[in-house]
Design an enzyme around this catalytic site. Structure first.
Site, PDB file in Angstrom:
ATOM      1  N   GLY A   1      36.270  71.879 -25.676  1.00 21.77           N
ATOM      2  CA  GLY A   1      36.523  72.411 -27.015  1.00 21.77           C
ATOM      3  C   GLY A   1      35.967  73.815 -27.213  1.00 21.77           C
TER       4      GLY A   1
ATOM      5  CB  SER B   1      29.821  68.558 -35.218  1.00 15.71           C
ATOM      6  OG  SER B   1      28.584  68.286 -34.628  1.00 15.71           O
TER       7      SER B   1
ATOM      8  N   GLY C   1      37.405  65.601 -33.515  1.00 15.74           N
ATOM      9  CA  GLY C   1      37.287  66.760 -32.618  1.00 15.74           C
ATOM     10  C   GLY C   1      37.526  66.335 -31.172  1.00 15.74           C
ATOM     11  CG  HIS C   2      34.739  63.824 -29.208  1.00 12.78           C
ATOM     12  ND1 HIS C   2      33.927  63.383 -30.217  1.00 12.78           N
ATOM     13  CD2 HIS C   2      33.945  64.539 -28.384  1.00 12.78           C
ATOM     14  CE1 HIS C   2      32.693  63.798 -30.012  1.00 12.78           C
ATOM     15  NE2 HIS C   2      32.665  64.511 -28.908  1.00 12.78           N
TER      16      HIS C   2
HETATM   17  P1  AMP Z   1      30.231  66.328 -26.827  1.00 13.77           P
HETATM   18  O1  AMP Z   1      30.519  64.874 -26.893  1.00 13.77           O
HETATM   19  O2  AMP Z   1      29.527  66.860 -28.036  1.00 13.77           O
HETATM   20  O3  AMP Z   1      29.572  66.726 -25.526  1.00 13.77           O
HETATM   21  O4  AMP Z   1      31.641  67.068 -26.836  1.00 13.77           O
HETATM   22  C1  AMP Z   1      32.613  66.764 -25.881  1.00 13.77           C
HETATM   23  C2  AMP Z   1      33.726  67.769 -25.950  1.00 13.77           C
HETATM   24  O5  AMP Z   1      34.336  67.737 -27.240  1.00 13.77           O
HETATM   25  C3  AMP Z   1      33.262  69.225 -25.722  1.00 13.77           C
HETATM   26  O6  AMP Z   1      34.208  69.870 -24.882  1.00 13.77           O
HETATM   27  C4  AMP Z   1      33.277  69.804 -27.121  1.00 13.77           C
HETATM   28  O7  AMP Z   1      33.502  71.203 -27.135  1.00 13.77           O
HETATM   29  C5  AMP Z   1      34.463  69.056 -27.719  1.00 13.77           C
HETATM   30  N1  AMP Z   1      34.407  69.076 -29.190  1.00 13.77           N
HETATM   31  C6  AMP Z   1      33.411  68.635 -29.993  1.00 13.77           C
HETATM   32  N2  AMP Z   1      33.690  68.871 -31.290  1.00 13.77           N
HETATM   33  C7  AMP Z   1      34.900  69.481 -31.303  1.00 13.77           C
HETATM   34  C8  AMP Z   1      35.735  69.990 -32.340  1.00 13.77           C
HETATM   35  N3  AMP Z   1      35.384  69.924 -33.631  1.00 13.77           N
HETATM   36  N4  AMP Z   1      36.917  70.553 -31.998  1.00 13.77           N
HETATM   37  C9  AMP Z   1      37.295  70.642 -30.689  1.00 13.77           C
HETATM   38  N5  AMP Z   1      36.542  70.187 -29.665  1.00 13.77           N
HETATM   39  C10 AMP Z   1      35.364  69.613 -29.962  1.00 13.77           C
END
Ligand code: AMP
Length: 270
Positions: free
Chosen positions: A140, A178, A31-32
């Site tokens: 995301g 996730s 996702g990242h």
């Molecule tokens: P985090 O590390 O959880 O703070 O996420 C960092 C970024 O990655 C945020 O902008 C999230 O929305 C994005 N993100 C996390 N999971 C996904 C996914 N499955 N698809 C797209 N973007 C994602």
């Protein structure tokens, strides 16, 4: 990839050209990486940050237990040709000034259950963007409420930065990627795809059902499948207020728990 740990290194290594910035809390997955790949289309050096933001954790949420997998993250970013990785030390917490997220947007949906979460998000983002001065910021759509809050915050504080939304990256069975998926038991992981399936099914009801009927359907289906539903709501994807009567701007947003693990997802209705 160049690793950067402090302000001095930022000014030493970051080019003065345009920059494409992807903020994260680490424990990176596909996702990242979808954000990194999207950022690379903008013909600018890409910088990712990894910073586990204490401010966005509530009193009952476990900051200490958040997975930290730096070596693995570095490998994944290198494999995907990220140019820079900013990993500020936790001692930087004391430099971060507190900002408030838009009060209307940040107290609904996830904010009703996590009242200070989005203040934490925007405070750290302000600090990071001020240091990095990116041209583009990538976030995301999985965290759709976060995008709307950041959009408003950036317009007030950094109007020159372009916020780019990246579609949710999913597993083959539809589960949004996730870090939290790793916390599911095998039985819960088998149930997890139901969340997106139910959201998909709900979109086909749009022509002959109203908002209450659709959200009730999603609630009932998820409860029956074994989820504890936190919220199911249909909002405008422009401002998270009520959608227009034709629902052409509608987004269906949902948070539901399988045991202790809270999953969020959303889908554009039309
Ligand atoms: P985090 O590390 O959880 O703070 O996420 C960092 C970024 O990655 C945020 O902008 C999230 O929305 C994005 N993100 C996390 N999971 C996904 C996914 N499955 N698809 C797209 N973007 C994602």
């Amino acid at each position: 990839m160049i690793l950067i740990k402090n302000k001095a290194e930022l000014s030493k290594y970051l080019p003065r050209s345009q920059l494409a910035f992807v903020p994260t809390m680490g424990n990176l997955h596909e996702g990242h990486i979808a954000l990194i790949k999207h950022a690379q289309k903008y013909n600018s050096p890409t910088i990712c940050s990894i910073f586990v933001n204490k401010l966005q954790f509530g009193p009952n949420e476990d900051f200490d237990k958040y997975p930290r997998t730096l070596n693995q993250d570095i490998d994944l970013l290198e494999k995907n040709h990220c140019d820079f990785l900013f990993i500020p030390d936790e001692e930087h917490f004391k430099e971060i000034k507190l900002y408030r997220a838009d009060s209307a947007l940040s107290k609904i949906l996830c904010g009703a259950i996590r009242p200070t979460h989005f203040d934490g998000v925007v405070s750290v983002l302000h600090w990071l963007v001020k240091l990095i001065r990116p041209t583009y910021l990538f976030m995301g759509q999985k965290d759709f409420q976060q995008i709307k809050i950041v959009e408003r915050f950036m317009a007030m504080h950094f109007a020159q930065v372009q916020l780019i939304e990246v579609p949710t990256e999913r597993e083959a069975d539809g589960v949004a990627k996730s870090s939290r998926n790793n916390l599911l038991t095998a039985t819960q992981r088998k149930l997890a795809p139901r969340l997106y399936q139910v959201l998909l099914n709900a979109t086909s009801m749009i022509e002959n059902k109203n908002i209450d009927e659709i959200t009730k359907f999603v609630n009932d289906e998820l409860n029956q499948a074994g989820f504890d539903v936190d919220y199911v709501e249909i909002k405008s994807r422009l401002n998270l207020l009520d959608p227009n009567p034709s629902m052409s701007d509608a987004i269906l947003l949902c948070a539901a728990r399988l045991g202790e693990v809270r999953l969020i997802d959303n889908i554009f209705i039309k």
